[in-house]
Design a protein around this motif. Structure first.
Motif, PDB file in Angstrom:
ATOM      1  N   SER A 218      38.526  31.525  54.570  1.00  0.00           N
ATOM      2  CA  SER A 218      39.954  31.308  54.373  1.00  0.00           C
ATOM      3  C   SER A 218      40.124  30.027  53.565  1.00  0.00           C
ATOM      4  O   SER A 218      39.151  29.301  53.323  1.00  0.00           O
ATOM      5  N   LYS A 219      41.365  29.724  53.186  1.00  0.00           N
ATOM      6  CA  LYS A 219      41.598  28.524  52.380  1.00  0.00           C
ATOM      7  C   LYS A 219      41.281  27.249  53.150  1.00  0.00           C
ATOM      8  O   LYS A 219      41.141  26.176  52.549  1.00  0.00           O
ATOM      9  N   GLU A 236      42.409  25.146  43.626  1.00  0.00           N
ATOM     10  CA  GLU A 236      43.227  26.333  43.375  1.00  0.00           C
ATOM     11  C   GLU A 236      42.377  27.540  42.998  1.00  0.00           C
ATOM     12  O   GLU A 236      42.750  28.686  43.324  1.00  0.00           O
ATOM     13  N   GLU A 239      41.423  29.353  46.118  1.00  0.00           N
ATOM     14  CA  GLU A 239      42.522  30.132  46.695  1.00  0.00           C
ATOM     15  C   GLU A 239      42.762  31.412  45.894  1.00  0.00           C
ATOM     16  O   GLU A 239      43.009  32.485  46.475  1.00  0.00           O
ATOM     17  N   GLU A 243      42.271  35.438  47.170  1.00  0.00           N
ATOM     18  CA  GLU A 243      43.291  36.480  47.014  1.00  0.00           C
ATOM     19  C   GLU A 243      42.681  37.751  46.420  1.00  0.00           C
ATOM     20  O   GLU A 243      43.026  38.867  46.824  1.00  0.00           O
TER      21      GLU A 243
END
Length: 311
Positions: A218-219, A236, A239, A243
């Protein structure tokens, strides 16, 4: 029994799911490795029917080969076991240097034979190209070692397309190992087509992008090993990558599989990718990798995976 696949032009037959062993004694890569757990990874792989183990001098350094050698000695026979290892690194005044010279490659092979406690290596790779040795000259020495029975097949790793073409000038290269995953697809431009055209097996390393493609992060995940310096795991970009991985869940659920199994199955649909060497840190992860073979992706699912990671 799962059908074995021939590597390149050699007569080496391997299970399509092998074991990458950088977590077996790779103390310079991962902190706090337990060596008995590392040996259990190897035992579990072999007991499950996997027969393809991938290691290297630099894992440890040396310790991965030594631990695998201890397991081989325990078993008493290494019939049907395919051992791949790699060399090119040497230590000079405490610094690591690359050397592909014939004299050093011969020395490196002899060292690996001793650590692995065996009299032949199935697949020997030049781990990284150096800047001074002609690539066909380096591979020529591996050909001589093959003729002497010390190795059975010839590989190169981390070679560019031009370096690979030079190395394969006389057609001796059986396997190319290079970084390739759904996030890093540069190999599709020229390496994969060349290997397919020249009967060279392509073995992608870090096929799960150091776990990122397994769908388990997870982030908020933190890393204190080699992933901490990997751009895929930073800021970023990390992340955005998460996704993309999350979009694979629909495909994995329709196949009653985990995301990692879908990703690994995708590789086996690519030309010239005959086997995979995902790593593991626990014996259950070794067995879990075998579930990849239960996944049969449709053409539409393959196209969907491509579109997610090209977007």
């Amino acid at each position: 029994m799962t059908e074995r696949i021939a590597l390149g032009k050699s007569d080496l037959l391997v299970h399509p799911i092998g074991l990458g062993t950088n977590a077996v004694g790779g103390h310079n890569l991962y902190p706090n490795l337990n060596e008995e757990t590392g040996k259990e990874l190897v035992r579990t792989a072999l007991d499950s029917g996997m027969n393809f183990l991938d290691t290297a001098f630099i894992y440890g350094p040396e310790r991965s080969e030594e631990l695998i050698g201890e397991v081989l000695k325990e078993r008493g026979s290494r019939d049907d076991i395919v051992i791949a290892t790699k060399g090119a690194h040497k230590f000079v005044n405490g610094e690591v240097k690359l050397d592909n010279s014939p004299a050093f490659l011969r020395e490196a092979v002899e060292g690996s034979l001793k650590r692995l406690q065996t009299d032949y290596i199935d697949l020997y790779y030049i781990h990284f190209p150096d800047e001074q040795t002609p690539k066909d000259e380096a591979v020529g020495e591996l050909k001589r070692l093959r003729d002497e029975g010390k190795i059975k097949a010839i590989g190169v790793s981390n070679f560019s397309i031009d370096q690979l073409k030079e190395a394969n000038k006389d057609g001796y290269v059986d396997v190319l190992q290079s970084e390739y995953n759904l996030f890093q697809r540069e190999a599709e431009k020229d390496l994969l087509p060349y290997t397919a055209e020249n009967q060279i097996s392509f073995i992608p390393y870090f096929p799960l992008a150091s776990g990122l493609l397994a769908g388990k992060y997870s982030k908020d995940s933190k890393f204190d090993d080699i992933r901490a310096e990997n751009p895929l795991f930073k800021g970023e970009a990390f992340e955005r990558n998460l996704e993309k991985v999350e979009k694979l869940r629909e495909i994995s659920e329709s196949n009653h599989a985990d995301v990692a199994h879908v990703v690994l199955a995708w590789y086996l649909t690519r030309d010239s990718i005959d086997a995979l060497i995902p790593g593991a840190k626990r014996p259950d992860q070794v067995l879990d990798n075998l579930k990849t073979l239960d996944v049969q992706l449709t053409r539409e699912e393959i196209e969907r995976i491509d579109s997610i990671f090209r977007g």
